[in-house]
Motif scaffolding. Structure first.
Motif, short mmCIF file in Angstrom:
data_model
loop_
_atom_site.label_atom_id
_atom_site.label_comp_id
_atom_site.label_asym_id
_atom_site.label_seq_id
_atom_site.Cartn_x
_atom_site.Cartn_y
_atom_site.Cartn_z
N ARG A 41 3.31 38.75 -8.97
CA ARG A 41 2.84 37.47 -9.47
C ARG A 41 4.07 36.63 -9.79
N ASN A 42 4.11 35.44 -9.22
CA ASN A 42 5.22 34.51 -9.47
C ASN A 42 6.58 35.16 -9.27
N MET A 100 -6.35 33.57 -10.61
CA MET A 100 -5.07 32.89 -10.52
C MET A 100 -5.02 31.72 -11.49
N GLN A 101 -3.89 31.60 -12.16
CA GLN A 101 -3.66 30.47 -13.06
C GLN A 101 -3.06 29.32 -12.24
N ASP A 151 0.14 29.53 -9.95
CA ASP A 151 0.46 30.94 -9.70
C ASP A 151 0.73 31.19 -8.21
#
Ligand code: C2O
Ligand code: CU
Length: 473
Positions: free
Chosen positions: A417-418, A433-434, A437
């Protein structure tokens, strides 16, 4: 930052004493082992969402209950479910998260024709994995799921596991008028779809705003969380309890304490928790939902009776399902750029093969989102691979909103993630997902057929966040 909506839930009760424990909702439900198919009939229904309120709500439901009946089956044993369409519009049933035979996946116009009013369809399949799944329509699902069509699907492990109770926590939000009637007029509102989706203002667990689980001190419970909402991410907190996570989206994971609270449960996601009721507990232990509007008791364990000795040890891991392990090093990489929505930068996208400016997309097609510059399903898949191929999907959420990315027929491991390797690489069929992201998820494409990949915020799906991939034998 996640756009957290501030909600004031319609508050039908304050969890004061005297509300009866109507809806502790344990297993088993309908057994589906015999040769006769279990009938699932979606049709209009009138239900009490709040047992302490006389007013009823007109919804659509499977077999007159929302959620629909809890279906249970055993891993590796064939099941038969017959859909009988009692609605005034076409429908299908999709078995969310099951690594199913493609022709039973229930996607209207992709794996089967829609089932017209009065029509029927037999779903016959053998679930390969134990775990927590669910079912819902895959035709106009933004409307049909919102109106109440969804239900739990539990695939049991081969051997019973060490729990005193096996409990379902199917959380949902409903958009109601103040008189508790279903808010029909907001269905299909493009403004909602371009933002977080059509959010509700009344919260239920297992179809009730008054859910209590009757437990005794010292008991070890399996609590199967599932989010049936069409858009809302629930933020769940368990004050006075220290749950363990033992499975994610149906797939077992090494048991770990839930330390990162609140637990964000995206639409369609599931978590299996182990909750130990403390030996000295009494009264009500709440499961809270937290929004900017505050902390709200979504359901409670009602503790009574004699204590039994607590298990003072970590829960055992659930027996693994046999998923093929992806190897990122030899994978085909598939970028998936998510764009659009309110406060987005997308100026145009391809609609029906032609570049279209965003205002025109919204006005003439009700489309506001795109994957890789394309809005909605087209003739070509996002990717087509030979069976057995390893694939890494590189999701990039270039929007101001949360999304719940769901792939059909497969589970994928979230590798990173990221840019940071994931601490625990859970298997997911639905990845939350934010905004902004980037997620890399790896899978072995070992299930032949045509599979959808879409946002499970169902208004987002309808407004463009939808594609498909093909695994060729
Ligand atoms: Cu739960 Cu494509 O769906
Ligand atoms: Cu979305």
């Amino acid at each position: 930052m996640a756009k957290n909506c501030s909600t004031r839930w319609i508050n039908r009760r304050e969890f004061l004493g005297g509300v009866s424990a109507l809806s502790a909702f344990g297993l088993p439900g309908i057994a589906a082992a015999s040769s006769l198919p279990t009938i699932l009939k979606p049709e209009p229904a009138r239900v009490h969402l709040f047992s302490d309120d006389e007013r009823q709500t007109d919804i659509w439901a499977y077999n007159q209950t929302a959620p629909g009946p809890t279906l249970t089956a055993k891993r590796g044993e064939q099941v038969q479910f017959r859909l009988e369409n009692g609605l005034q519009q076409a429908t299908t049933i999709h078995w969310h998260g099951i690594r199913i035979d493609n022709k039973m996946d229930g996607v209207a116009n992709m794996t089967q024709p829609p089932v017209e009013p009065g029509g029927q369809f037999d779903y016959v399949f053998t679930p390969p994995d134990a775990g927590t799944y669910w079912y819902h329509p895959h035709f106009k699902s933004w409307e049909q799921v919102a109106r109440g069509l969804s239900g739990p699907l539990i695939i049991e492990e081969d051997e019973p596991q060490d729990f005193d109770q096996d409990l379902i926590f199917a959380i949902d939000d409903w958009r109601l008028q103040q008189d508790l009637s279903f808010d029909e007029r907001s269905l299909g509102n493009l403004g909602d779809w371009a933002h977080a989706g059509r959010l509700g203002n009344a919260l239920t667990v297992n179809g009730s705003g008054n859910t209590r689980y009757d437990v005794s001190p010292g008991q070890r419970c399996r609590l199967r969380l599932m989010n049936f909402a069409t858009a809302r991410v629930f933020n769940l907190d368990f004050p006075k309890l220290e749950p363990w996570i033992i499975a994610v989206d149906g797939q077992p994971t090494e048991p770990r304490r839930l330390t990162d609270t609140p637990l964000m449960l995206g639409p369609a996601q599931r978590y299996d928790l182990v909750v130990d009721i403390p030996e000295d507990a009494a009264g009500d232990l709440y499961i809270d939902e937290i929004t900017r509007g505050g902390r709200f008791g979504a359901a409670a364990f009602t503790v009574s009776g004699p204590a039994q000795p607590a298990r003072n040890r970590a829960p055992a891991a659930l027996p693994p399902n046999n998923l093929a392990e992806p190897d990122a090093a030899k994978a085909q990489r598939v970028p998936l750029l998510m764009e659009g929505g309110a406060m987005g930068r997308m100026a145009s996208a391809i609609v029906d093969g032609k570049q279209m400016e965003i205002r025109e997309m919204a006005r003439s097609k009700k489309l506001v989102w795109a994957f890789n510059g394309i809005a909605g399903i087209i003739g070509d898949p996002l990717f087509r691979v030979e069976r057995g191929r390893h694939v890494v999907i590189e999701f990039e959420n270039r929007t101001s909103w949360q999304h719940a990315m769901h792939l059909h027929g497969h589970h994928a491991r979230v590798n990173s993630r990221n840019g940071k390797p994931a601490a625990v690489q859970d298997w997911n069929d639905t990845i939350l997902m934010q905004p902004n992201d980037r997620v890399e998820a790896a899978l072995v494409a070992d299930n032949p057929g045509k599979w959808m990949l879409h946002c499970h915020m169902l208004g987002h799906q309808a407004a463009g966040m939808s594609t498909w991939f093909e695994v060729v034998a």
